[in-house]
Enzyme design. Structure first.
Site, PDB file in Angstrom:
ATOM      1  N   GLY A 228       0.817  -1.213   0.000  1.00 44.77           N
ATOM      2  CA  GLY A 228       0.000   0.000   0.000  1.00 44.77           C
ATOM      3  C   GLY A 228       0.847   1.257   0.000  1.00 44.77           C
ATOM      4  N   GLU A 246      -6.570  -0.147   1.871  1.00 43.94           N
ATOM      5  CA  GLU A 246      -7.007  -0.872   3.072  1.00 43.94           C
ATOM      6  C   GLU A 246      -5.859  -1.799   3.437  1.00 43.94           C
ATOM      7  OE1 GLU A 246     -10.181   1.335   1.984  1.00 43.94           O
ATOM      8  OE2 GLU A 246      -9.709   0.485   3.937  1.00 43.94           O
ATOM      9  N   CYS A 280      -6.609  -8.958   8.802  1.00 41.83           N
ATOM     10  CA  CYS A 280      -5.937  -7.690   9.127  1.00 41.83           C
ATOM     11  C   CYS A 280      -6.394  -7.190  10.483  1.00 41.83           C
ATOM     12  CB  CYS A 280      -6.237  -6.658   8.056  1.00 41.83           C
ATOM     13  SG  CYS A 280      -7.988  -6.352   7.861  1.00 41.83           S
TER      14      CYS A 280
HETATM   15  N1  LIG Z   1      -7.353  -3.548   5.748  1.00 41.67           N
HETATM   16  C1  LIG Z   1      -7.938  -4.586   5.209  1.00 41.67           C
HETATM   17  O1  LIG Z   1      -9.153  -4.573   4.908  1.00 41.67           O
HETATM   18  C2  LIG Z   1      -7.172  -5.834   4.942  1.00 41.67           C
HETATM   19  C3  LIG Z   1      -5.790  -5.859   4.896  1.00 41.67           C
HETATM   20  N2  LIG Z   1      -5.137  -7.034   4.593  1.00 41.67           N
HETATM   21  C4  LIG Z   1      -3.679  -7.080   4.591  1.00 41.67           C
HETATM   22  O2  LIG Z   1      -3.194  -7.723   3.395  1.00 41.67           O
HETATM   23  C5  LIG Z   1      -2.007  -8.469   3.687  1.00 41.67           C
HETATM   24  C6  LIG Z   1      -2.181  -9.878   3.183  1.00 41.67           C
HETATM   25  O3  LIG Z   1      -2.562  -9.834   1.809  1.00 41.67           O
HETATM   26  P1  LIG Z   1      -1.473  -9.997   0.629  1.00 41.67           P
HETATM   27  O4  LIG Z   1      -2.152 -10.579  -0.531  1.00 41.67           O
HETATM   28  O5  LIG Z   1      -0.233 -10.650   1.151  1.00 41.67           O
HETATM   29  O6  LIG Z   1      -1.082  -8.471   0.295  1.00 41.67           O
HETATM   30  P2  LIG Z   1      -0.034  -8.001  -0.818  1.00 41.67           P
HETATM   31  O7  LIG Z   1       0.201  -6.577  -0.524  1.00 41.67           O
HETATM   32  O8  LIG Z   1       1.128  -8.899  -0.917  1.00 41.67           O
HETATM   33  O9  LIG Z   1      -0.836  -8.159  -2.218  1.00 41.67           O
HETATM   34  C7  LIG Z   1      -2.060  -7.505  -2.414  1.00 41.67           C
HETATM   35  C8  LIG Z   1      -2.250  -7.303  -3.934  1.00 41.67           C
HETATM   36  O10 LIG Z   1      -1.293  -6.361  -4.410  1.00 41.67           O
HETATM   37  C9  LIG Z   1      -0.536  -6.914  -5.507  1.00 41.67           C
HETATM   38  N3  LIG Z   1       0.813  -6.355  -5.419  1.00 41.67           N
HETATM   39  C10 LIG Z   1       1.803  -6.747  -4.585  1.00 41.67           C
HETATM   40  N4  LIG Z   1       2.892  -5.952  -4.748  1.00 41.67           N
HETATM   41  C11 LIG Z   1       2.572  -5.046  -5.710  1.00 41.67           C
HETATM   42  C12 LIG Z   1       3.253  -3.951  -6.342  1.00 41.67           C
HETATM   43  N5  LIG Z   1       4.502  -3.598  -5.994  1.00 41.67           N
HETATM   44  N6  LIG Z   1       2.599  -3.219  -7.283  1.00 41.67           N
HETATM   45  C13 LIG Z   1       1.335  -3.535  -7.635  1.00 41.67           C
HETATM   46  N7  LIG Z   1       0.642  -4.551  -7.091  1.00 41.67           N
HETATM   47  C14 LIG Z   1       1.244  -5.300  -6.134  1.00 41.67           C
HETATM   48  C15 LIG Z   1      -0.604  -8.414  -5.289  1.00 41.67           C
HETATM   49  O11 LIG Z   1      -0.384  -9.104  -6.500  1.00 41.67           O
HETATM   50  C16 LIG Z   1      -2.039  -8.581  -4.759  1.00 41.67           C
HETATM   51  O12 LIG Z   1      -2.933  -8.587  -5.841  1.00 41.67           O
HETATM   52  C17 LIG Z   1      -1.824  -8.389   5.186  1.00 41.67           C
HETATM   53  O13 LIG Z   1      -0.858  -7.408   5.494  1.00 41.67           O
HETATM   54  C18 LIG Z   1      -3.199  -7.942   5.719  1.00 41.67           C
HETATM   55  O14 LIG Z   1      -3.093  -7.196   6.914  1.00 41.67           O
HETATM   56  C19 LIG Z   1      -5.816  -8.205   4.334  1.00 41.67           C
HETATM   57  C20 LIG Z   1      -7.203  -8.186   4.391  1.00 41.67           C
HETATM   58  C21 LIG Z   1      -7.966  -7.019   4.732  1.00 41.67           C
HETATM   59  O1  LIG Z   2     -15.310  -5.327   4.291  1.00 44.94           O
HETATM   60  C1  LIG Z   2     -16.364  -5.630   4.866  1.00 44.94           C
HETATM   61  O2  LIG Z   2     -17.446  -5.846   4.287  1.00 44.94           O
HETATM   62  C2  LIG Z   2     -16.401  -5.694   6.377  1.00 44.94           C
HETATM   63  C3  LIG Z   2     -15.034  -5.891   6.911  1.00 44.94           C
HETATM   64  C4  LIG Z   2     -14.696  -7.369   7.064  1.00 44.94           C
HETATM   65  O3  LIG Z   2     -15.302  -8.241   6.502  1.00 44.94           O
HETATM   66  N1  LIG Z   2     -13.696  -7.602   7.889  1.00 44.94           N
HETATM   67  C5  LIG Z   2     -13.334  -8.965   8.214  1.00 44.94           C
HETATM   68  C6  LIG Z   2     -12.140  -9.361   7.379  1.00 44.94           C
HETATM   69  C7  LIG Z   2     -10.943  -8.463   7.658  1.00 44.94           C
HETATM   70  C8  LIG Z   2      -9.654  -9.068   7.111  1.00 44.94           C
HETATM   71  O4  LIG Z   2      -9.559  -9.590   6.076  1.00 44.94           O
HETATM   72  O5  LIG Z   2      -8.686  -9.109   7.730  1.00 44.94           O
HETATM   73  C9  LIG Z   2     -13.021  -9.014   9.681  1.00 44.94           C
HETATM   74  O6  LIG Z   2     -13.089  -7.957  10.309  1.00 44.94           O
HETATM   75  O7  LIG Z   2     -12.783 -10.108  10.175  1.00 44.94           O
END
Ligand SMILES: NC(=O)C1=CN([C@@H]2O[C@H](COP(=O)(O)OP(=O)(O)OC[C@H]3O[C@@H](n4cnc5c(N)ncnc54)[C@H](O)[C@@H]3O)[C@@H](O)[C@H]2O)C=CC1
Ligand SMILES: O=C(O)CCC(=O)N[C@@H](CCC(=O)O)C(=O)O
Length: 489
Positions: A228, A246, A280
């Protein structure tokens, strides 16, 4: 045989780039293969979305909603197939992936309500005219998804974006391409017009080609804070493009004065170890009072954690935790535990990876009280760090000692302690006597600091899917009775 995994301008085609596989982390089997989308295919997808945008934006919101509702119906009809696909590709138990598909189905009705409430049309009378507030879609948006909720979280961007009239190029996690493919097949079946939703599968190179494309008007990202921040830098100097990030968290959960110890421990386990700690919103840091009761809570937590069932996603009885997303991720969690122990932390429950070729780990708890040099980092797995404290203010100060600010919670019997915690804690989700995971889609979902860029998703996703247009409208023109000074007619 090449797998047609790219969905561009309403047609499936094989990727032109590097081959990549998807591995079932519970069984260490390759379950899917395909070739990444090339930069040319990313270009083709963006231009298809650009070409489809005017007609899609011109449709009424009810016409766009009709396709989203059909998609939701198809999710219902294909719930078991999609749930098992998610389980195979992520390792998550089927009981949990069924809830993920349910969340995807519920997203359409919630997004319709949010669209009308957050970005609907407002009309006000004024002397000789009418004042309107309307909203317009941004145009072509790129959607990036994480691997942990490969259906639900990208869906949380896609559905509101489509309802608002945007067209999309979707780049799912390279760890869950099969879920993405099966989901987009349902959008195709729902009758999404060619070019409105495009799917480009691939690894980071594909992601980079899309985020760098000059013809995207916005980018909605759910993923790691590291990625991000890279995207935030990339979009620096481009205020014309809407960017919603996010990201992760280093989430605190505080426990004090609880009369029902089992209920408190249940909330801790649900907060820290659900989805094998791959949410997350998971609790990463547990603040426990250094008292007799605090020690009783910790003792019970250890007992319950040691008995958490970890098993295959289709095992009966169903496990609480399935495999993590990969054997690599599991190994990295054990390494993180060992690094903490090396720094002086004390193991209360030892995390173990029995088979280095599979994603299974048992949950781990380490006591880091007084340990120096701890990094402010997200351990995205079932590893819980315990901080024992004497004074509530010291605990809250340490809980806030993070660059993140996604979720936080306090388990306590008295409301006054919760109110004090709520007032002082910095996070976008703050719960009392409930798990800090499992946020509602009917509420805003986002964090502050390194967890987001002030564009909360879920119910507030509508806010980043359209921009406001204020108008004053009069159907005739007349010279005003009194003119401004200095004017002659
Ligand atoms: N705030 C939220 O709603 C959530 C946050 N997360 C966070 O996501 C992470 C886990 O998911 P990951 O798939 O490992 O995330 P990631 O950041 O490795 O990948 C996410 C997406 O970004 C793409 N991507 C990766 N590096 C890139 C770059 N340099 N340029 C463009 N695109 C790129 C990947 O191919 C993937 O499609 C954890 O840190 C978790 O906390 C997960 C779920 C919900
Ligand atoms: O995005 C939504 O519709 C609500 C947020 C949600 O579903 N949160 C889940 C998943 C979060 C994550 O992937 O880490 C949660 O709070 O467990």
């Amino acid at each position: 045989m090449t797998n047609s995994i790219q969905f561009i301008n309403g047609a499936w085609e094989a990727g032109e780039g590097q081959k990549f596989d998807s591995v079932d982390p519970a069984r260490n089997e390759v379950i899917w293969s395909g070739e990444s989308a090339s930069a040319n295919q990313v270009e083709k997808a963006v231009m298809a979305a650009r070409q489809a945008f005017p007609e899609w934006a011109e449709k009424s919101v009810d016409e766009r909603l009709a396709i989203c509702k059909k998609f939701s119906e198809l999710l219902e009809e294909n719930k078991e197939h999609l749930a098992r696909t998610m389980a195979k590709e992520t390792g998550k138990p089927v009981w949990e992936t069924r809830t993920e598909v349910g969340a995807m189905m519920g997203k359409v009705a919630i997004s319709e309500r949010a669209y009308n409430e957050r970005t609907g049309t407002v009309e006000n009378e004024m002397p000789g005219a009418k004042a309107f507030i309307r909203h317009k879609p941004h145009g072509v948006v790129a959607v990036y998804g994480p691997y942990n909720f490969p259906g639900h979280l990208p869906n949380g961007h896609i559905v509101p974006a489509l309802i608002a009239g945007n067209t999309i190029v979707f780049k799912p996690s390279e760890l869950t391409p099969m879920v993405a493919q099966e989901t987009v097949k349902l959008w195709e079946k729902a009758g999404i017009p060619a070019g409105v939703l495009n799917l480009v599968q691939g690894e980071v190179e594909t992601g980079k080609a899309l985020s760098a494309h000059p013809q995207i008007d916005g980018l909605y990202f759910t993923g790691s804070s590291n990625t991000g921040h890279l995207l935030h830098k990339q979009f620096g100097g481009r205020p014309d493009k809407i960017l919603a990030l996010e990201m992760g968290g280093n989430n605190p959960l505080l426990v004090t004065n609880v009369s029902d110890i089992d209920a408190a421990v249940h909330n801790i386990v649900q907060s820290a170890f659900i989805t094998s700690g791959q949410r997350c919103t998971c609790a990463r840091r547990l603040f426990i009072e250094d008292s007799e009761q605090g020690r009783a809570v910790l003792k019970r937590l250890v007992e319950v954690t040691e008995n958490i069932l970890v098993d295959d996603y289709e095992a009966e009885p169903q496990p609480f935790m399935g495999a993590m997303i990969s054997a690599k991720a599991a190994g990295e969690m054990v390494d993180a535990q060992n690094e903490l122990l090396h720094k002086g932390a004390k193991s209360l429950v030892r995390m173990k990876q029995e088979d280095p070729k599979k994603g299974f780990v048992t949950p781990g708890i380490v006591d880091v009280t007084g340990v120096e040099g701890l990094e402010d980092e997200e351990h995205f797995g079932p590893l819980l760090k315990v901080y024992r404290y004497k004074e509530l203010d010291d605990a809250i100060k340490e809980a806030n000692n993070t660059r993140y600010g996604l979720s936080a919670g306090v388990l306590c019997d008295d409301e006054q302690t919760y109110r004090y915690f709520f007032k002082h804690i910095r996070a976008g989700i703050v719960n009392w006597n409930k798990p800090i995971t499992g946020a509602s889609s009917a509420a805003p979902f986002g964090g502050i600091g390194a967890s987001g860029n002030h564009r909360a998703s879920a119910y507030y996703a509508a806010d980043y899917c359209a921009y406001p247009v204020a108008s004053v409208e009069a159907d005739t023109m007349t010279l005003p009775e009194s003119l401004a000074p200095g004017l002659k007619f």
